[in-house]
Design a protein around this motif. Structure first.
Motif, PDB file in Angstrom:
ATOM      1  N   VAL A   3      -7.841   2.397   3.810  1.00  0.00           N
ATOM      2  CA  VAL A   3      -6.394   2.517   4.029  1.00  0.00           C
ATOM      3  C   VAL A   3      -5.989   1.534   5.135  1.00  0.00           C
ATOM      4  O   VAL A   3      -5.541   0.432   4.855  1.00  0.00           O
ATOM      5  N   CYS A   4      -6.137   1.930   6.375  1.00  0.00           N
ATOM      6  CA  CYS A   4      -5.646   1.121   7.507  1.00  0.00           C
ATOM      7  C   CYS A   4      -6.341  -0.236   7.598  1.00  0.00           C
ATOM      8  O   CYS A   4      -5.675  -1.266   7.739  1.00  0.00           O
ATOM      9  N   VAL A   5      -7.652  -0.249   7.552  1.00  0.00           N
ATOM     10  CA  VAL A   5      -8.381  -1.518   7.682  1.00  0.00           C
ATOM     11  C   VAL A   5      -8.052  -2.425   6.501  1.00  0.00           C
ATOM     12  O   VAL A   5      -7.789  -3.615   6.675  1.00  0.00           O
ATOM     13  N   GLN A   7      -5.353  -2.462   4.481  1.00  0.00           N
ATOM     14  CA  GLN A   7      -3.976  -2.948   4.510  1.00  0.00           C
ATOM     15  C   GLN A   7      -3.751  -3.947   5.637  1.00  0.00           C
ATOM     16  O   GLN A   7      -3.094  -4.976   5.446  1.00  0.00           O
ATOM     17  N   THR A   8      -4.298  -3.668   6.811  1.00  0.00           N
ATOM     18  CA  THR A   8      -4.142  -4.585   7.941  1.00  0.00           C
ATOM     19  C   THR A   8      -4.826  -5.917   7.658  1.00  0.00           C
ATOM     20  O   THR A   8      -4.259  -6.987   7.904  1.00  0.00           O
ATOM     21  N   SER A  28     -14.927   5.453   5.786  1.00  0.00           N
ATOM     22  CA  SER A  28     -13.995   6.282   5.024  1.00  0.00           C
ATOM     23  C   SER A  28     -14.637   7.649   4.856  1.00  0.00           C
ATOM     24  O   SER A  28     -15.867   7.771   4.988  1.00  0.00           O
TER      25      SER A  28
END
Length: 75
Positions: A3-5, A7-8, A28
């Motif tokens: 998710v975060c990693v 998308q960033t 994850s």
């Protein structure tokens, strides 16, 4: 990682940067999500490295006092 990693990192790539993801520094809840994320990032052109690889790249050469200090921590 999925998710975060993900998308960033994709955002950094789209902005023209060359991000490197440290594989043993991301996770994850489900191991399969982590693996899919790393595969997707690699397929997008992101470099995947391990923490040890990054440390040795930063050190640049063996035999220095910094190398000797860190090699004992790594082993």
């Amino acid at each position: 990682a999925h998710v975060c990693v993900l998308q960033t990192t994709l955002g950094l790539l789209a902005a023209g940067m060359a991000p490197i993801v440290v594989s043993d520094g991301v996770g994850s809840r489900e191991p399969s999500d982590r693996e899919v994320s790393l595969t997707r990032l690699r397929d997008a052109g992101v470099q995947i490295a391990s923490a040890e690889m990054v440390v040795f790249e930063w050190l640049e050469q063996a035999g220095t006092p910094e190398f000797k200090d860190l090699i004992t921590l790594i082993k």
